[in-house]
Design a protein around this motif. Structure first.
Motif, PDB file in Angstrom:
ATOM      1  N   ARG A  24       0.817  -1.206   0.000  1.00  0.00           N
ATOM      2  CA  ARG A  24       0.000   0.000   0.000  1.00  0.00           C
ATOM      3  C   ARG A  24       0.861   1.270   0.000  1.00  0.00           C
ATOM      4  O   ARG A  24       0.631   2.208  -0.747  1.00  0.00           O
ATOM      5  CB  ARG A  24      -0.906  -0.032   1.225  1.00  0.00           C
ATOM      6  CG  ARG A  24      -1.857   1.132   1.321  1.00  0.00           C
ATOM      7  CD  ARG A  24      -2.746   0.953   2.516  1.00  0.00           C
ATOM      8  NE  ARG A  24      -3.651   2.056   2.682  1.00  0.00           N
ATOM      9  CZ  ARG A  24      -4.502   2.156   3.700  1.00  0.00           C
ATOM     10  NH1 ARG A  24      -4.537   1.211   4.608  1.00  0.00           N
ATOM     11  NH2 ARG A  24      -5.302   3.187   3.804  1.00  0.00           N
ATOM     12  N   ASP A  25       1.898   1.281   0.819  1.00  0.00           N
ATOM     13  CA  ASP A  25       2.709   2.495   0.912  1.00  0.00           C
ATOM     14  C   ASP A  25       3.412   2.792  -0.396  1.00  0.00           C
ATOM     15  O   ASP A  25       3.536   3.947  -0.818  1.00  0.00           O
ATOM     16  CB  ASP A  25       3.722   2.343   2.040  1.00  0.00           C
ATOM     17  CG  ASP A  25       3.036   2.283   3.389  1.00  0.00           C
ATOM     18  OD1 ASP A  25       3.628   1.729   4.331  1.00  0.00           O
ATOM     19  OD2 ASP A  25       1.893   2.797   3.472  1.00  0.00           O
ATOM     20  N   ALA A  26       3.914   1.745  -1.075  1.00  0.00           N
ATOM     21  CA  ALA A  26       4.623   1.959  -2.336  1.00  0.00           C
ATOM     22  C   ALA A  26       3.694   2.523  -3.390  1.00  0.00           C
ATOM     23  O   ALA A  26       4.085   3.358  -4.209  1.00  0.00           O
ATOM     24  CB  ALA A  26       5.241   0.652  -2.820  1.00  0.00           C
ATOM     25  N   VAL A  27       2.450   2.099  -3.369  1.00  0.00           N
ATOM     26  CA  VAL A  27       1.508   2.566  -4.378  1.00  0.00           C
ATOM     27  C   VAL A  27       1.227   4.050  -4.210  1.00  0.00           C
ATOM     28  O   VAL A  27       1.154   4.809  -5.170  1.00  0.00           O
ATOM     29  CB  VAL A  27       0.210   1.752  -4.289  1.00  0.00           C
ATOM     30  CG1 VAL A  27      -0.847   2.351  -5.190  1.00  0.00           C
ATOM     31  CG2 VAL A  27       0.483   0.319  -4.686  1.00  0.00           C
ATOM     32  N   LEU A  47      -9.697  -0.390   2.056  1.00  0.00           N
ATOM     33  CA  LEU A  47      -9.519  -1.674   1.371  1.00  0.00           C
ATOM     34  C   LEU A  47      -8.970  -1.470  -0.038  1.00  0.00           C
ATOM     35  O   LEU A  47      -9.642  -1.747  -1.040  1.00  0.00           O
ATOM     36  CB  LEU A  47     -10.841  -2.443   1.320  1.00  0.00           C
ATOM     37  CG  LEU A  47     -11.520  -2.713   2.667  1.00  0.00           C
ATOM     38  CD1 LEU A  47     -12.840  -3.429   2.456  1.00  0.00           C
ATOM     39  CD2 LEU A  47     -10.616  -3.503   3.592  1.00  0.00           C
ATOM     40  N   PRO A  48      -7.739  -0.998  -0.176  1.00  0.00           N
ATOM     41  CA  PRO A  48      -7.208  -0.651  -1.496  1.00  0.00           C
ATOM     42  C   PRO A  48      -6.712  -1.839  -2.319  1.00  0.00           C
ATOM     43  O   PRO A  48      -6.243  -1.654  -3.433  1.00  0.00           O
ATOM     44  CB  PRO A  48      -6.050   0.279  -1.151  1.00  0.00           C
ATOM     45  CG  PRO A  48      -5.571  -0.202   0.178  1.00  0.00           C
ATOM     46  CD  PRO A  48      -6.801  -0.653   0.915  1.00  0.00           C
ATOM     47  N   VAL A  49      -6.787  -3.044  -1.790  1.00  0.00           N
ATOM     48  CA  VAL A  49      -6.307  -4.224  -2.507  1.00  0.00           C
ATOM     49  C   VAL A  49      -7.501  -5.040  -2.988  1.00  0.00           C
ATOM     50  O   VAL A  49      -8.414  -5.344  -2.211  1.00  0.00           O
ATOM     51  CB  VAL A  49      -5.405  -5.092  -1.612  1.00  0.00           C
ATOM     52  CG1 VAL A  49      -4.931  -6.334  -2.366  1.00  0.00           C
ATOM     53  CG2 VAL A  49      -4.230  -4.288  -1.108  1.00  0.00           C
ATOM     54  N   ALA A  50      -7.481  -5.395  -4.275  1.00  0.00           N
ATOM     55  CA  ALA A  50      -8.506  -6.266  -4.853  1.00  0.00           C
ATOM     56  C   ALA A  50      -7.869  -7.611  -5.162  1.00  0.00           C
ATOM     57  O   ALA A  50      -6.862  -7.676  -5.868  1.00  0.00           O
ATOM     58  CB  ALA A  50      -9.081  -5.648  -6.120  1.00  0.00           C
ATOM     59  N   ARG A 112     -12.027  -7.695  -1.241  1.00  0.00           N
ATOM     60  CA  ARG A 112     -11.243  -6.476  -1.004  1.00  0.00           C
ATOM     61  C   ARG A 112     -10.485  -6.629   0.313  1.00  0.00           C
ATOM     62  O   ARG A 112     -11.043  -7.099   1.319  1.00  0.00           O
ATOM     63  CB  ARG A 112     -12.158  -5.262  -0.952  1.00  0.00           C
ATOM     64  CG  ARG A 112     -12.863  -4.932  -2.260  1.00  0.00           C
ATOM     65  CD  ARG A 112     -12.000  -4.093  -3.178  1.00  0.00           C
ATOM     66  NE  ARG A 112     -11.676  -2.797  -2.599  1.00  0.00           N
ATOM     67  CZ  ARG A 112     -12.423  -1.697  -2.741  1.00  0.00           C
ATOM     68  NH1 ARG A 112     -13.536  -1.755  -3.472  1.00  0.00           N
ATOM     69  NH2 ARG A 112     -12.053  -0.548  -2.202  1.00  0.00           N
ATOM     70  N   LEU A 113      -9.203  -6.189   0.314  1.00  0.00           N
ATOM     71  CA  LEU A 113      -8.345  -6.331   1.479  1.00  0.00           C
ATOM     72  C   LEU A 113      -7.708  -4.998   1.836  1.00  0.00           C
ATOM     73  O   LEU A 113      -7.564  -4.113   0.983  1.00  0.00           O
ATOM     74  CB  LEU A 113      -7.239  -7.360   1.212  1.00  0.00           C
ATOM     75  CG  LEU A 113      -7.691  -8.770   0.811  1.00  0.00           C
ATOM     76  CD1 LEU A 113      -6.498  -9.588   0.367  1.00  0.00           C
ATOM     77  CD2 LEU A 113      -8.419  -9.437   1.958  1.00  0.00           C
ATOM     78  N   ALA A 114      -7.274  -4.896   3.083  1.00  0.00           N
ATOM     79  CA  ALA A 114      -6.596  -3.683   3.524  1.00  0.00           C
ATOM     80  C   ALA A 114      -5.165  -3.640   3.022  1.00  0.00           C
ATOM     81  O   ALA A 114      -4.618  -2.566   2.757  1.00  0.00           O
ATOM     82  CB  ALA A 114      -6.633  -3.588   5.045  1.00  0.00           C
ATOM     83  N   GLU A 115      -4.538  -4.780   2.900  1.00  0.00           N
ATOM     84  CA  GLU A 115      -3.171  -4.818   2.408  1.00  0.00           C
ATOM     85  C   GLU A 115      -2.892  -6.185   1.805  1.00  0.00           C
ATOM     86  O   GLU A 115      -3.615  -7.160   2.057  1.00  0.00           O
ATOM     87  CB  GLU A 115      -2.185  -4.519   3.524  1.00  0.00           C
ATOM     88  CG  GLU A 115      -2.246  -5.492   4.684  1.00  0.00           C
ATOM     89  CD  GLU A 115      -1.287  -5.124   5.797  1.00  0.00           C
ATOM     90  OE1 GLU A 115      -1.078  -5.959   6.680  1.00  0.00           O
ATOM     91  OE2 GLU A 115      -0.745  -3.995   5.771  1.00  0.00           O
TER      92      GLU A 115
END
Length: 722
Positions: A24-27, A47-50, A112-115
């Motif tokens: 997440r941080d790298a994105v 939830l930025p991960v699909a 959807r996931l948080a990381e």
């Protein structure tokens, strides 16, 4: 990589995994760019991960992949929707912390996931194709179970389970669900010893499991409809799978009669894409709680499923042709176990698999008393080889005297059904003395009779003016199976004042009037006669019994009973004549109308010999070199037994290529792998892992019909094992 289903890291040993994942941080460090590229677009705050299943039906990619969710897609990117992603870019194609490149490919958003638990760079979702959620957790779990059972990929199963999107159908709202109906009466279920109790249990919210041996006649469709109605009355949904479109029409009409309009959907592959998808969406959205269809409906997303039912599970139409080639019966068994719902397997006949369900105690039998059976079933008479040898009429005109007499008497009362095993005019020939197949001297192809009276090879086209049997030296020929058209012509000449109708592959009739007529049909294409047939002839029974297949006797009996069940009962004068040796077990079972007893004895013999369904079996085929390499690499369970390999019969160049058949002119071999009960999952897992490793190294193969010369094809529970 990130993989919630427990599968290993992708790629070969020592190589970086081909996983498109996110930290997440790298994105969030990515610079701004044109939003249409998603290269610099902001990601979703929550939830930025699909986690996505890509639509790649290859075993070494049968896992989930993580993608970033752009903020612009946050609202629509919900679990179960269709998405498009870029797939195939290596880790070296990274720009400003984001992975780029690769081709666009369809997929399903799983969650959807948080990381992400993957430490590499990310590619973002390219598009949400539609905000309509089409993949539920229940359907995903069922698809995964089917893929594991048949050593296939989840993406291949979902191609069977979720129909292609149709935008116009998706934009139309589904109708409002109707209120729960009143429970229908048990009706003709009272004819069976446990029939009324089964329907009452469904209406009360129970989950009974039964194998139903239906009485002859057309009442089976209404009985299925009453079982569905009882399930709907309990506030639950129901699913019915039947072999073909004609059976769908009968159950459709029965459901409308019992429940009224608007309470069920019809799902068949023959329906147009818009209509099929519209009906499927109505089921998925909960507007309709009952479904009837062909094998295309076995994955129908019925909400609050209370009953799964199947009619005539022995019909080959229930076996899916596309990878991983599941059988509808096994899919419904999985659904009954996962959803803890009722199960009903019905037929006029009885398969060995159905008998095993009863013998194991998993399902209870629903059968009628013998007095009911004797009254509903027609009188069955036999004509064996000894009768034919003494019958001058049979030698001259192929039909024995008894058959002519039954036809003549039957035509006084109504239509007469004539079942022939093959369609066409005069197909392949055999020696009249020993019945050995007549084959070409040049290519060993089958010899076929011509209209002019000569013989011609069905493979190379050479004429054969002087043929002699290599087995017995005879020179007289007979048609192995005289087709429907030729039989219709012979009967038309014998009964010139009677209309003759044919039903087969070119034109299948659904119904015929109750007036006197001759109806010549191939097995499975028999039309229903108004009031029932007065009589039926089952010709060339030895041709079906003589097939080199484990199921030859079971299948012949099923086809005979399917035709004889359309004939009036014995008390109404219905008569059936079967031309087959009367001492054979399937013929005796037909005479006694005892398909259950035949299936029980077959099951006992297969248990003694270790044949399916008592054991689990898989067929692995390919060229000799590819097959040997696969068998050497696969880590089979300790109890597994490998039978073969043996040569696969070459493909007939004059016929369309069957799914899974070897390419024309390419010699293939097949090995059967057998394991005892309880080891089927281990066998499927071992085969799937070995095939995935081959494909990761660049080999070809799979359950379907594609692949190169190094292809290895796997089929779990093959329907024909010789």
């Amino acid at each position: 990589m990130s993989s919630t289903d427990g599968r290993g890291e992708g790629g070969a040993e020592g190589a970086p995994p081909e996983q498109l994942a996110l930290i997440r941080d790298a994105v969030r460090k990515a610079p701004r760019a044109k939003p249409r590229t998603w290269r610099g677009a902001a990601v979703a705050k929550e939830l930025p991960v699909a986690r996505v299943l890509v639509d790649k039906g290859v075993l070494h990619l049968d896992r989930y992949f993580d993608y970033a969710v752009p903020e612009e897609l946050d609202a629509d990117a919900q679990p179960g929707v269709r998405v498009r992603v870029r797939f195939g870019a290596g880790r070296h194609r990274v720009r400003e912390g984001r992975r780029e490149g690769g081709g666009l490919i369809d997929g399903f958003l799983i969650e959807r996931l948080a990381e992400s638990d993957y430490s590499g760079p990310l590619a973002a979702l390219a598009q949400v194709v539609s905000p309509e959620p089409v993949l539920s957790e229940e359907l995903l779990g069922l698809a995964r179970a089917v893929a594991d059972r048949y050593a296939g990929s989840l993406a291949d199963v979902l191609q069977l389970a979720v129909p292609p999107r149709n935008a116009r159908a998706e934009q139309k709202p589904s109708p409002e669900p109707l209120p729960v109906p009143e429970a229908p009466g048990v009706g003709s279920w009272a004819r069976y010893s446990r029939g009324a109790a089964f329907v009452e249990s469904l209406a009360g919210g129970g989950a009974p499991r039964a194998v139903w041996n239906a009485l002859p006649g057309p009442g089976w469709a209404e009985e299925l409809a009453r079982a569905v109605g009882a399930t709907l009355a309990s506030g639950r949904g129901a699913l019915v799978v039947v072999p073909d479109g004609r059976a769908v029409s009968r159950v459709d009409a029965a459901l409308t009669s019992v429940l009224g309009e608007g309470r069920h959907a019809v799902l068949t592959a023959e329906a147009g894409p818009e209509k099929r998808y519209r009906q499927w969406l109505a089921v998925r959205r909960g507007s309709v709680r009952a479904v009837v269809g062909t094998r295309a409906a076995m994955f129908a997303p019925v909400q609050d499923l209370g009953l799964v039912a199947m009619w005539d599970d022995g019909d080959g139409s229930h076996s899916e042709l596309h990878a991983p080639q599941p059988h509808a019966r096994e899919v419904l068994l999985l659904r009954a176990a996962h959803d803890k719902c009722a199960f009903l397997l019905g037929s006029w006949s009885c398969t060995v698999e159905a008998a095993q369900l009863v013998e194991s105690g998993w399902a209870a039998p629903i059968v009628a008393e013998r007095e009911q059976v004797r009254g509903a079933a027609p009188l069955v008479r036999t004509v064996g080889d000894g009768d034919l040898a003494r019958d001058e009429a049979a030698r001259a005109a192929r039909l024995p005297t008894l058959a002519w007499q039954v036809v003549r008497e039957g035509l006084k009362q109504g239509p007469v059904l004539v079942q022939v095993p093959r369609r066409g005019y005069v197909p392949r020939m055999a020696c009249a003395q020993c019945r050995a197949a007549a084959r070409c001297r040049h290519c060993a192809g089958p010899l076929e009779g011509q209209d002019a009276g000569g013989l011609r090879c069905g493979w190379c086209g050479r004429d054969e003016p002087e043929w002699r049997c290599p087995e017995c030296g005879g020179f007289r020929l007979r048609a192995q199976v005289v087709g429907a058209r030729r039989t219709a012509e012979e009967l038309g000449r014998a009964f010139p004042a009677v209309p003759v109708r044919t039903s087969g592959r070119e034109q299948i009739l659904d119904t015929v009037p109750g007036a006197p007529a001759l109806v010549v049909s191939t097995p499975g294409a028999e039309p229903v006669a108004e009031g029932g047939y007065a009589a039926a002839l089952l010709l060339d029974g030895w041709a079906m019994l003589g097939r080199p297949d484990l199921r030859a006797g079971e299948d012949a009996l099923r086809r005979w009973i399917g035709a004889a069940a359309l004939v009036r009962g014995q008390r109404d004068g219905g008569t059936v004549v079967v031309v087959a040796e009367p001492t054979l077990r399937p013929v005796q079972a037909l005479v006694r109308w005892d398909p259950v007893g035949h299936a029980v004895r077959e099951l006992a013999e297969r248990a003694e010999l270790g044949f399916p369904p008592v054991s689990r079996m898989a067929a692995v085929s390919g060229t000799a070199e590819a097959l040997a390499g696969f068998l050497a690499a696969v880590e089979l369970p300790r109890e597994a037994e490998v039978l073969g390999p043996v040569p696969v019969p070459p493909a007939d160049p004059g016929r369309p290529r069957r799914t899974g058949a070897p390419p024309v002119g390419e010699p293939w071999e097949r090995a059967l792998i057998r394991v005892p009960p309880g080891k089927g999952a281990a066998l499927a897992s071992a085969l799937k892992n070995a095939q995935a490793a081959r494909m990761a190294r660049g080999g070809s193969g799979g359950s379907g019909g594609g692949g190169g010369s190094d292809a290895v094809r796997i089929r779990v529970d093959p329907p024909d094992i010789g």
